[in-house]
Design a protein around this motif. Structure first.
Motif, short mmCIF file in Angstrom:
data_model
loop_
_atom_site.label_atom_id
_atom_site.label_comp_id
_atom_site.label_asym_id
_atom_site.label_seq_id
_atom_site.Cartn_x
_atom_site.Cartn_y
_atom_site.Cartn_z
N ALA A 187 26.94 4.79 0.76
CA ALA A 187 26.22 6.03 0.45
C ALA A 187 24.71 5.78 0.39
O ALA A 187 23.91 6.60 0.86
CB ALA A 187 26.72 6.62 -0.85
N SER A 188 24.32 4.65 -0.19
CA SER A 188 22.89 4.32 -0.31
C SER A 188 22.26 4.08 1.05
O SER A 188 21.15 4.55 1.33
CB SER A 188 22.71 3.07 -1.19
OG SER A 188 23.24 3.28 -2.48
N ILE A 189 22.97 3.37 1.92
CA ILE A 189 22.45 3.10 3.27
C ILE A 189 22.38 4.39 4.07
O ILE A 189 21.42 4.63 4.82
CB ILE A 189 23.34 2.06 3.98
CG1 ILE A 189 23.19 0.69 3.29
CG2 ILE A 189 22.98 1.94 5.45
CD1 ILE A 189 24.09 -0.39 3.84
N TYR A 190 23.37 5.25 3.90
CA TYR A 190 23.38 6.54 4.59
C TYR A 190 22.18 7.39 4.14
O TYR A 190 21.48 7.98 4.97
CB TYR A 190 24.68 7.28 4.28
CG TYR A 190 24.93 8.50 5.15
CD1 TYR A 190 25.72 8.41 6.28
CD2 TYR A 190 24.37 9.73 4.84
CE1 TYR A 190 25.96 9.53 7.08
CE2 TYR A 190 24.59 10.85 5.63
CZ TYR A 190 25.39 10.73 6.74
OH TYR A 190 25.60 11.83 7.53
N ALA A 191 21.95 7.43 2.83
CA ALA A 191 20.82 8.20 2.30
C ALA A 191 19.49 7.64 2.80
O ALA A 191 18.57 8.40 3.13
CB ALA A 191 20.86 8.19 0.77
N LEU A 192 19.40 6.31 2.88
CA LEU A 192 18.17 5.67 3.37
C LEU A 192 17.93 6.04 4.83
O LEU A 192 16.80 6.35 5.22
CB LEU A 192 18.29 4.15 3.22
CG LEU A 192 17.09 3.33 3.74
CD1 LEU A 192 15.80 3.70 3.01
CD2 LEU A 192 17.38 1.83 3.63
N LEU A 193 18.99 6.02 5.64
CA LEU A 193 18.85 6.37 7.05
C LEU A 193 18.37 7.81 7.22
O LEU A 193 17.45 8.07 8.01
CB LEU A 193 20.19 6.18 7.76
CG LEU A 193 20.21 6.55 9.25
CD1 LEU A 193 19.31 5.61 10.04
CD2 LEU A 193 21.63 6.52 9.80
N VAL A 194 18.98 8.74 6.50
CA VAL A 194 18.58 10.14 6.58
C VAL A 194 17.12 10.31 6.17
O VAL A 194 16.35 11.03 6.81
CB VAL A 194 19.50 11.03 5.72
CG1 VAL A 194 18.96 12.45 5.62
CG2 VAL A 194 20.91 11.05 6.29
N LEU A 195 16.72 9.63 5.10
CA LEU A 195 15.34 9.74 4.61
C LEU A 195 14.34 9.18 5.63
O LEU A 195 13.28 9.77 5.87
CB LEU A 195 15.20 9.00 3.28
CG LEU A 195 13.85 9.12 2.57
CD1 LEU A 195 13.53 10.58 2.27
CD2 LEU A 195 13.83 8.30 1.29
N ILE A 196 14.69 8.04 6.26
CA ILE A 196 13.80 7.46 7.26
C ILE A 196 13.67 8.39 8.46
O ILE A 196 12.56 8.67 8.96
CB ILE A 196 14.31 6.07 7.72
CG1 ILE A 196 14.20 5.07 6.57
CG2 ILE A 196 13.50 5.57 8.92
CD1 ILE A 196 14.83 3.72 6.87
N TRP A 197 14.80 8.88 8.95
CA TRP A 197 14.76 9.78 10.11
C TRP A 197 14.00 11.08 9.80
O TRP A 197 13.32 11.61 10.66
CB TRP A 197 16.18 10.10 10.56
CG TRP A 197 16.79 9.04 11.43
CD1 TRP A 197 16.14 7.93 11.93
CD2 TRP A 197 18.12 8.98 11.91
NE1 TRP A 197 17.01 7.18 12.68
CE2 TRP A 197 18.24 7.80 12.70
CE3 TRP A 197 19.25 9.79 11.76
CZ2 TRP A 197 19.42 7.43 13.33
CZ3 TRP A 197 20.42 9.41 12.39
CH2 TRP A 197 20.51 8.25 13.16
N ALA A 198 14.15 11.55 8.57
CA ALA A 198 13.46 12.78 8.19
C ALA A 198 11.95 12.56 8.03
O ALA A 198 11.15 13.48 8.25
CB ALA A 198 14.05 13.33 6.89
N THR A 199 11.56 11.36 7.65
CA THR A 199 10.15 11.06 7.40
C THR A 199 9.41 10.62 8.66
O THR A 199 8.19 10.76 8.74
CB THR A 199 10.03 9.95 6.33
OG1 THR A 199 10.84 10.30 5.20
CG2 THR A 199 8.60 9.77 5.86
#
Length: 302
Positions: A12-24
């Motif tokens: 879940a943490s890695i998934y959230a990190l990926l979404v945040l990076i792609w969004a930023t």
């Protein structure tokens, strides 16, 4: 309980990190090209990312083979990097970061269309066609409502070319199916992209940076070089091996929303109430497109 919950927490943490990076990333790209020519930013980004990737590859003791199949796979992967990113950087001069993310959110829909019409590897059902139509209608509404803001048809065309490059790269890499680790694939593709970017030098030499850019531009540049080029790639390949493709594809719904909020908050990008309605329609269309996959993946288990 701890043995089961710990891997889930990591995922879940890695998934959230990926979404945040792609969004930023769209906002970081917009920031990075404020004071430096976009193509110089691209060249420096890929050479810097290649050096870091080579260091990580050595640290992880992964090989970097140069056989014929591997070289083809690196070339195919570079189409996602120097191909897709080239047009994204050019589009940054015409579109806000939020709209760039919103348009790129259409990539799985375009991939499905190519798979159905051209490659004949995917069959789309009526609900997916309807979802596409609704998403396109919502995007058209956003553009019509934002005629007085920083929107230019050139930027939209550049983003569409970028999406086609990105999707073609995915299909090509999958077709080659080289026995490479994610880090080896990424490093080889980064090196090819860095070398290919040198072809831009004769056209941008006169725009060579002569001084250090401001803090905001540096933050955007460092973020794209490290987080977008390396960390996000490792997160993506880690997740794609552990989660269903439909689960990873859910990020295409979340990323544009977060990107729009970040653009409005950190870059003062204006979004009108009517544009929010159009964005909601786009997200609804994308959800409709993925609904069949999600229903088969999750609800069939209940």
């Amino acid at each position: 309980m701890n043995s089961n919950s710990s891997p889930m927490l990591v995922t879940a943490s890695i998934y959230a990190l990926l979404v945040l990076i792609w969004a930023t990333t769209p906002l970081a790209i917009v920031w990075s090209v404020q004071e430096v020519h976009p193509m110089w930013v691209l060249i420096i980004r890929y050479f810097g990312a290649s050096i870091i990737a080579l260091f990580l590859l050595k640290l992880m003791r992964d090989p970097l083979p140069f056989d014929n199949t591997s070289m083809k796979s690196y070339l195919a992967g570079s189409l996602n990097l120097i191909g897709a990113q080239l047009f994204i950087y050019l589009a940054a001069n015409y579109l806000t970061s939020g709209l760039m993310a919103l348009i790129f959110g259409f990539s799985p829909l375009i991939a499905g269309l190519i798979g159905h019409v051209i490659l004949k590897t995917q069959k789309l059902i009526g609900l997916q066609w309807l979802g596409m139509a609704i998403a396109v209608s919502g995007l058209s509404f956003v553009f019509a409502d934002s005629a007085d803001s920083k929107i230019n048809p050139i930027g939209v065309v550049l983003m569409l070319i970028s999406m086609v490059s990105y999707i073609s790269s995915i299909f090509w890499v999958k077709q080659i199916n080289a026995p490479l680790s994610p880090m080896s694939q990424a490093t080889g593709s980064l090196i090819i992209s860095a070398l290919a970017s040198l072809c831009l030098l004769p056209f941008i030499w006169q725009h060579m940076p002569t001084q250090m850019p401001g803090m905001q531009s540096m933050i955007g540049f460092v973020f794209t070089m490290i987080m977008s080029s390396i960390v996000a790639m490792l997160c993506y390949f880690w997740l794609i091996r552990r989660l269903a493709a439909s689960t990873v594809s859910l990020s295409n719904v979340m990323t544009p929303i977060i990107a729009l909020v970040l653009g409005a908050t950190l870059n003062h990008e204006h979004i009108s109430p009517n544009a929010f309605i159009g964005i909601a329609v786009v997200m609804f269309g994308i959800v409709m497109y993925f609904w069949k996959e999600w229903r088969e993946q999750y609800f069939s288990k209940l």
